[in-house]
Design a protein around this motif. Structure first.
Motif, PDB file in Angstrom:
ATOM      1  N   ALA A   1       2.677   6.275   6.189  1.00 61.60           N
ATOM      2  CA  ALA A   1       2.523   6.267   4.757  1.00 61.60           C
ATOM      3  C   ALA A   1       3.755   4.899   5.213  1.00 61.60           C
ATOM      4  O   ALA A   1       4.794   4.996   6.161  1.00 61.60           O
ATOM      5  N   LEU A   2       3.942   4.225   4.221  1.00 60.51           N
ATOM      6  CA  LEU A   2       5.142   4.169   3.226  1.00 60.51           C
ATOM      7  C   LEU A   2       5.505   4.837   2.186  1.00 60.51           C
ATOM      8  O   LEU A   2       6.477   4.711   1.507  1.00 60.51           O
ATOM      9  N   ARG A   3       7.004   5.006   3.181  1.00 54.93           N
ATOM     10  CA  ARG A   3       7.692   6.315   1.893  1.00 54.93           C
ATOM     11  C   ARG A   3       8.824   6.527   1.864  1.00 54.93           C
ATOM     12  O   ARG A   3       9.061   6.962   4.059  1.00 54.93           O
ATOM     13  N   PRO A   4       9.434   6.520   1.290  1.00 59.49           N
ATOM     14  CA  PRO A   4      11.098   6.996   1.547  1.00 59.49           C
ATOM     15  C   PRO A   4      11.389   7.951   2.827  1.00 59.49           C
ATOM     16  O   PRO A   4      10.914   8.976   2.314  1.00 59.49           O
ATOM     17  N   GLY A   5      11.899   7.643   4.144  1.00 57.43           N
ATOM     18  CA  GLY A   5      12.624   8.579   4.783  1.00 57.43           C
ATOM     19  C   GLY A   5      11.651   8.833   5.923  1.00 57.43           C
ATOM     20  O   GLY A   5      12.456   8.930   6.958  1.00 57.43           O
ATOM     21  N   LEU A   6      10.285   8.256   5.971  1.00 58.84           N
ATOM     22  CA  LEU A   6       9.384   8.442   7.481  1.00 58.84           C
ATOM     23  C   LEU A   6      10.327   6.098   8.161  1.00 58.84           C
ATOM     24  O   LEU A   6      10.485   5.979   7.332  1.00 58.84           O
ATOM     25  N   ARG A   7       9.216   5.980   9.141  1.00 61.71           N
ATOM     26  CA  ARG A   7       9.902   5.669   9.945  1.00 61.71           C
ATOM     27  C   ARG A   7       9.413   3.738   9.609  1.00 61.71           C
ATOM     28  O   ARG A   7       8.630   4.056   8.527  1.00 61.71           O
ATOM     29  N   ALA A   8      10.199   3.244   9.492  1.00 58.48           N
ATOM     30  CA  ALA A   8       9.831   1.715   9.379  1.00 58.48           C
ATOM     31  C   ALA A   8       9.200   1.360   9.892  1.00 58.48           C
ATOM     32  O   ALA A   8       9.592   0.486  10.769  1.00 58.48           O
ATOM     33  N   ASP A   9       7.779   1.414  10.459  1.00 61.29           N
ATOM     34  CA  ASP A   9       6.657   1.268  10.866  1.00 61.29           C
ATOM     35  C   ASP A   9       5.425   0.375   9.672  1.00 61.29           C
ATOM     36  O   ASP A   9       5.274   1.268   9.127  1.00 61.29           O
ATOM     37  N   LEU A  10       5.635  -0.981   9.174  1.00 61.96           N
ATOM     38  CA  LEU A  10       4.431  -1.659   8.982  1.00 61.96           C
ATOM     39  C   LEU A  10       3.777  -3.110   9.289  1.00 61.96           C
ATOM     40  O   LEU A  10       4.687  -3.284  10.557  1.00 61.96           O
ATOM     41  N   VAL A  11       2.803  -2.960   9.339  1.00 60.20           N
ATOM     42  CA  VAL A  11       2.347  -4.697   8.980  1.00 60.20           C
ATOM     43  C   VAL A  11       2.396  -5.694   7.579  1.00 60.20           C
ATOM     44  O   VAL A  11       2.058  -4.800   6.623  1.00 60.20           O
TER      45      VAL A  11
ATOM     46  N   LEU B   1       0.549  -1.136   0.439  1.00 61.23           N
ATOM     47  CA  LEU B   1      -0.710   0.185  -0.022  1.00 61.23           C
ATOM     48  C   LEU B   1       1.023   1.436  -0.221  1.00 61.23           C
ATOM     49  O   LEU B   1       1.103   1.784   0.840  1.00 61.23           O
ATOM     50  N   TRP B   2       1.161   1.761  -1.510  1.00 63.37           N
ATOM     51  CA  TRP B   2       2.179   2.281  -1.474  1.00 63.37           C
ATOM     52  C   TRP B   2       0.985   4.448  -0.725  1.00 63.37           C
ATOM     53  O   TRP B   2      -0.100   4.045  -1.177  1.00 63.37           O
TER      54      TRP B   2
END
Length: 377
Positions: A337-347, A13-14
């Motif tokens: 959000a999944l965007r370069p530079g943001l925290r690597a928070d994902l599921v 989910l970009w």
């Protein structure tokens, strides 16, 4: 320690939608180019980590039985494990500062804040919200002091006094159970409620001063269970710009008209309506009157609610209510959000839709099933 990975073979989910592609992370943030080992995840879905801006489900871990609250650190570790298993990477733990006493009283609130301050999380960003009962006039100074001492960034104002019953001179419902939880006799508890109710006339001015001080210190403030547009307007005048769980569409529309953030309960969406007969969260979402869905009392609910809504509005819109929406409402610009530079928070959801992997701040906080096997090679 944060990991360096490139997740491939999954739908991601970009910011511009759900598409196949490779997602890389390193040094705790989303990376632009492939990093570390590649992990192939066919049939899986990679989503931004859930940002839960109001949940009190942690109480069950801190006190699984009445009085069993000796080691709050162990309880917080259990809380983090449940959060991670539910895909939650940022959790606002909604702690009461209430006349109810016991785990919801001022003394326990300060014990909780102390424990949270010293808790070393695996990776989940766990932060406090203090829910202050507005009629506790004698506590205003101590409450403001605790907010400052522990750096609490989010305060919500509650009024759970049974005013209708007290106005009629009636014995409020659930009095005996509340009294026992607070360690009081029913008679003492009723006396306390009556005394707090009687000083209601002094509350508005006291709130004006308290909110002004908190606002000047940069504390985000919310109201709880607004019933009317007039009530919401009164909070807006104090700089309280988050409306948690408005009970009517009128109150929600007043919040939207003023540009305030509207937080609704994910369990309400999952149930298909309020368990107390108030306005349906699903109806407010459909009307565009929701910015964030919160776990409220059940940590699995944000994922369940987003899954239910995705069939109606699509994954990007549904997932925004549990990721970018609450992050924005909390003023957290580095996540959601999944965007370069943001925290690597994902599921990562496995092909069956279960949480197979949760990464918070670049750290693995949960891994299970087929996704864990692929991760471990």
């Amino acid at each position: 320690m944060s990991v360096a990975l490139t997740l491939t073979g999954a739908r991601v989910l970009w910011p511009d939608g759900l598409q196949a592609g490779a997602l890389a992370l390193a040094d705790g943030v989303i990376a632009e180019a492939p990093q570390g080992r590649a992990v192939d995840l066919p049939g899986c879905t990679v989503l931004p980590g859930i940002v839960d801006m109001h949940g009190d489900g942690f109480e069950r871990h801190l006190a699984p039985r009445r009085g069993a609250v000796r080691d709050l650190g162990a309880g917080l570790a259990a809380v983090e494990a449940e959060l991670a298993a539910c895909g939650i990477t940022t959790a606002v733990l909604a702690q009461f500062w209430s006349w109810e006493g016991g785990m919801r009283g001022p003394e326990f609130a300060q014990r909780f804040l102390e424990a949270l301050e010293h808790y070393e999380a695996v990776g989940t960003d766990m932060r406090a919200q203090l829910r202050f009962e507005t009629h506790m006039l004698d506590d205003y100074g101590a409450f403001a002091g605790a907010v400052e001492r522990y750096g609490v960034g989010y305060v919500v104002f509650n009024d759970h006094l049974p005013h209708d019953a007290l106005d009629r001179g009636k014995r409020p419902p659930r009095l005996t159970g509340q009294a026992l939880k607070g360690g009081r006799s029913p008679e003492a508890h009723l006396g306390l409620l009556r005394a707090l109710h009687a000083q209601g006339g002094a509350v508005p001015a006291a709130l004006d001063a308290l909110a002004a001080g908190l606002g000047a210190a940069g504390v985000r403030m919310g109201s709880h269970d607004d019933r009317t547009g007039a009530a919401r307007a009164a909070w807006q005048a104090r700089g309280v710009d988050v409306a948690e769980f408005p009970e009517t569409e009128e109150a929600a529309r007043a919040a939207r008209a003023a540009g305030d953030a509207i937080v609704l309960g994910a369990p309400n969406v999952v149930r298909g309506g309020s368990h107390t007969g108030r306005v349906s969260a699903g109806e407010l979402v459909a009307a565009g009157l929701c910015d964030a869905l919160a776990s409220d009392y059940h940590y699995p609910a944000p994922l369940q609610a987003a899954r239910a809504l995705a069939g109606q509005v699509g994954w990007p819109e549904a997932w925004a209510l549990v990721s970018s929406g609450p992050a924005r409402a909390l003023g957290l610009r580095d996540r959601g959000a999944l965007r370069p530079g943001l925290r690597a928070d994902l599921v990562v959801l496995d092909p069956a839709g279960r949480v197979g992997l949760t990464i918070a701040g670049g750290r693995i906080t949960h891994a299970s099933g087929e996704v864990a096997q692929r991760l471990l090679g």
